[in-house]
Write a protein that holds these residues in place. Structure first.
Motif, mmCIF file in Angstrom:
data_model
loop_
_atom_site.group_PDB
_atom_site.id
_atom_site.type_symbol
_atom_site.label_atom_id
_atom_site.label_comp_id
_atom_site.label_asym_id
_atom_site.label_seq_id
_atom_site.Cartn_x
_atom_site.Cartn_y
_atom_site.Cartn_z
ATOM 1 N N GLY A 198 0.783 -1.220 -0.155
ATOM 2 C CA GLY A 198 -0.077 -0.116 -0.001
ATOM 3 C C GLY A 198 0.909 1.181 -0.088
ATOM 4 O O GLY A 198 2.032 1.219 0.491
ATOM 5 N N SER A 262 -4.667 0.873 8.254
ATOM 6 C CA SER A 262 -5.120 -0.631 7.746
ATOM 7 C C SER A 262 -6.224 -1.269 8.496
ATOM 8 O O SER A 262 -6.660 -2.263 8.165
ATOM 9 C CB SER A 262 -3.906 -1.440 7.691
ATOM 10 O OG SER A 262 -3.566 -1.890 8.894
ATOM 11 N N GLN A 273 -9.720 5.560 -3.549
ATOM 12 C CA GLN A 273 -8.212 6.035 -3.598
ATOM 13 C C GLN A 273 -8.329 7.569 -3.812
ATOM 14 O O GLN A 273 -7.487 7.943 -2.785
ATOM 15 C CB GLN A 273 -7.578 5.299 -4.543
ATOM 16 C CG GLN A 273 -6.102 5.878 -4.896
ATOM 17 C CD GLN A 273 -5.424 5.243 -5.990
ATOM 18 O OE1 GLN A 273 -5.744 4.728 -6.723
ATOM 19 N NE2 GLN A 273 -4.185 5.723 -5.778
ATOM 20 N N HIS A 303 -5.162 0.357 -5.795
ATOM 21 C CA HIS A 303 -5.545 -0.036 -4.294
ATOM 22 C C HIS A 303 -6.853 0.481 -3.664
ATOM 23 O O HIS A 303 -7.033 1.404 -3.801
ATOM 24 C CB HIS A 303 -4.133 0.186 -3.462
ATOM 25 C CG HIS A 303 -3.095 -0.018 -4.174
ATOM 26 N ND1 HIS A 303 -2.457 -1.020 -4.085
ATOM 27 C CD2 HIS A 303 -2.146 0.760 -4.824
ATOM 28 C CE1 HIS A 303 -1.505 -1.209 -4.663
ATOM 29 N NE2 HIS A 303 -1.141 -0.185 -4.866
ATOM 30 N N THR A 306 -6.503 3.572 1.745
ATOM 31 C CA THR A 306 -6.279 3.383 3.347
ATOM 32 C C THR A 306 -6.271 4.540 4.010
ATOM 33 O O THR A 306 -5.978 5.087 5.032
ATOM 34 C CB THR A 306 -5.446 2.522 3.804
ATOM 35 O OG1 THR A 306 -4.029 3.103 3.223
ATOM 36 C CG2 THR A 306 -5.454 0.933 3.349
#
Ligand SMILES: [Zn+2]
Ligand SMILES: [Zn+2]
Ligand SMILES: [Zn+2]
Ligand SMILES: [Zn+2]
Length: 307
Positions: A198, A262, A273, A303, A306
Motif C-alpha cells: 500500500g 489498515s 483511492q 488499491h 486506506t
C-alpha cells in the motif's frame, strides 16, 4: 538478514543456480535438504508432500530420499551479494533469501526520468543528479507542513533532509478551461514493496483565488516509483487542475501510518483511492468551472484506499 554471520574470508566463484534449486518445485533450497541415491535434491516441503516416498521423483531409483548434509553445509555457508551492490548495498544473503531481499532492498536504483538520460543510482545520487545536473528547482520538505510552489511548466523536487525518498511535482499544460495540471510522485527504491503493502504518503494540493473567493483541493495517495519506465501517465495518480491565472499552489505531504490506517473499519469509511473536491467559500458561480475532472477508470481500479 544473515550477512553478519558470514565468514570473514572465503572463496568466490560462479555456480549454476540450478544445482541449488529443488528438482521438484524449482524453489531455492534451504536446509533441510533431501537427496536420492544419485543426488537428485529436493526441498523439505516437497519431501513432506510426496505420496511415493520409496522412489526418486526424478529417476525412480528405489531407496527414497535421505538428508543431504553436505549440501546443507554449503547452503549455510554460502552468501550471495545483493544485485544492487554497485548502488551501495552491502547485504549478503543466503541463497533462498535473495528474492525477498531484492524486493525490499533500499539500494535498488532509481532512474532519471529526463528523456534520453540513462542515469540510474540511489535516491541520494539521483537527487543530486536532478538538482545539480539537470538543475531542477528543489525545496526542502517537512511532512505535514504546507509549502507554496510557483506554477511553472517543468518539475519541482521536494526532498527531506535525509534525502530518501523524495518527491517530484510536475506541472504540465492542461486543456481549457484549465491552464496547468500538477501531479506528484514519490521516488522510492522500495516501490515494488509499496505496490504490495500500500502507498506510504498522502498529498494535498491546493489553490485559491482571493479575488474570486474560492479554494480548491485535490487529495490523493502518492504513487511510489523507481521511474524505471520513465514518468508514469498523469492519470495514474492524483493531480490538481488549475486555472490559467493561477500563479501558485500549496503542497503538503503526510506519511500514512499503515498500522492505524489498515484497520478494516477505516477502509470501509473511505473506499475511494482519490478524493477530489472543490470547496467554495461562497456560491460564486465561476468556481465550478474549475472543479476537478473525473479520473480515468484505470485509476479507480487500483488499491483500495486506506486514507
Ligand atoms: Zn521443492
Ligand atoms: Zn533420483
Ligand atoms: Zn540490497
Ligand atoms: Zn538525467
Amino acid at each position: 538478514m544473515s550477512d553478519m554471520a558470514a565468514p570473514a574470508a572465503g572463496i568466490s566463484g560462479i555456480i549454476d543456480p540450478e544445482v541449488l534449486d529443488c528438482t521438484i518445485c524449482f524453489d531455492p533450497l534451504q536446509p533441510p535438504v533431501f537427496q536420492c541415491a544419485v543426488g537428485h535434491v529436493i526441498c523439505s516441503p516437497c519431501q513432506g508432500k510426496l505420496i511415493n516416498k520409496e522412489n526418486c521423483n526424478t529417476c525412480s531409483l528405489p531407496g527414497g530420499y535421505n538428508r543431504c548434509y553436505a549440501l546443507e553445509k554449503i547452503l549455510e555457508s554460502l552468501r550471495i551479494p545483493c544485485a544492487n551492490a554497485a548502488y551501495g548495498c552491502t547485504v549478503k544473503t543466503h541463497y533462498h533469501e535473495v528474492e525477498d531481499h531484492g524486493k525490499s532492498c533500499p539500494h535498488a536504483p532509481c532512474f532519471c526520468p529526463e528523456p534520453g538520460c540513462n542515469f540510474a543510482g540511489s535516491t541520494v545520487a539521483l537527487l543530486a543528479h536532478l538538482t545539480g545536473g539537470h538543475m531542477w528547482p528543489s525545496t526542502e520538505l517537512e511532512y505535514n507542513v504546507k509549502l507554496t510552489l510557483e506554477v511553472k511548466a517543468g518539475v519541482h523536487v521536494l526532498h527531506r533532509r535525509d534525502r530518501s525518498p523524495f518527491f517530484l511535482v510536475k506541472f504540465t499544460p492542461a486543456p481549457p478551461p484549465y491552464g496547468s495540471a500538477a501531479s506528484v510522485l514519490c521516488v522510492d527504491p522500495d516501490a515494488t514493496a509499496t505496490m504490495e503493502k500500500g502507498r506510504k504518503f498522502r498529498c494535498q494540493l491546493g489553490s485559491s483565488n482571493v479575488d474570486m473567493d474560492w479554494q480548491q483541493y485535490s487529495r490523493f495517495q502518492v504513487r511510489s516509483t523507481t521511474l524505471s519506465d520513465g514518468w508514469p501517465p498523469t492519470e495514474d495518480g492524483g493531480s490538481l487542475y488549475v486555472a490559467p491565472s493561477t500563479e501558485s499552489i500549496t503542497v503538503s505531504i503526510t506519511k500514512i501510518m499503515r498500522d492505524i490506517c489498515s484497520l478494516p473499519a477505516r477502509k470501509n469509511i473511505r473506499s475511494q483511492q482519490l478524493e477530489h473536491f472543490c470547496k467554495r467559500k461562497s456560491s460564486n458561480p465561476d468556481a465550478k468551472t474549475f472543479s476537478q475532472p473525473r479520473m480515468g477508470e484505470s485509476t479507480k481500479k487500483q488499491h483500495i484506499s486506506t486514507m
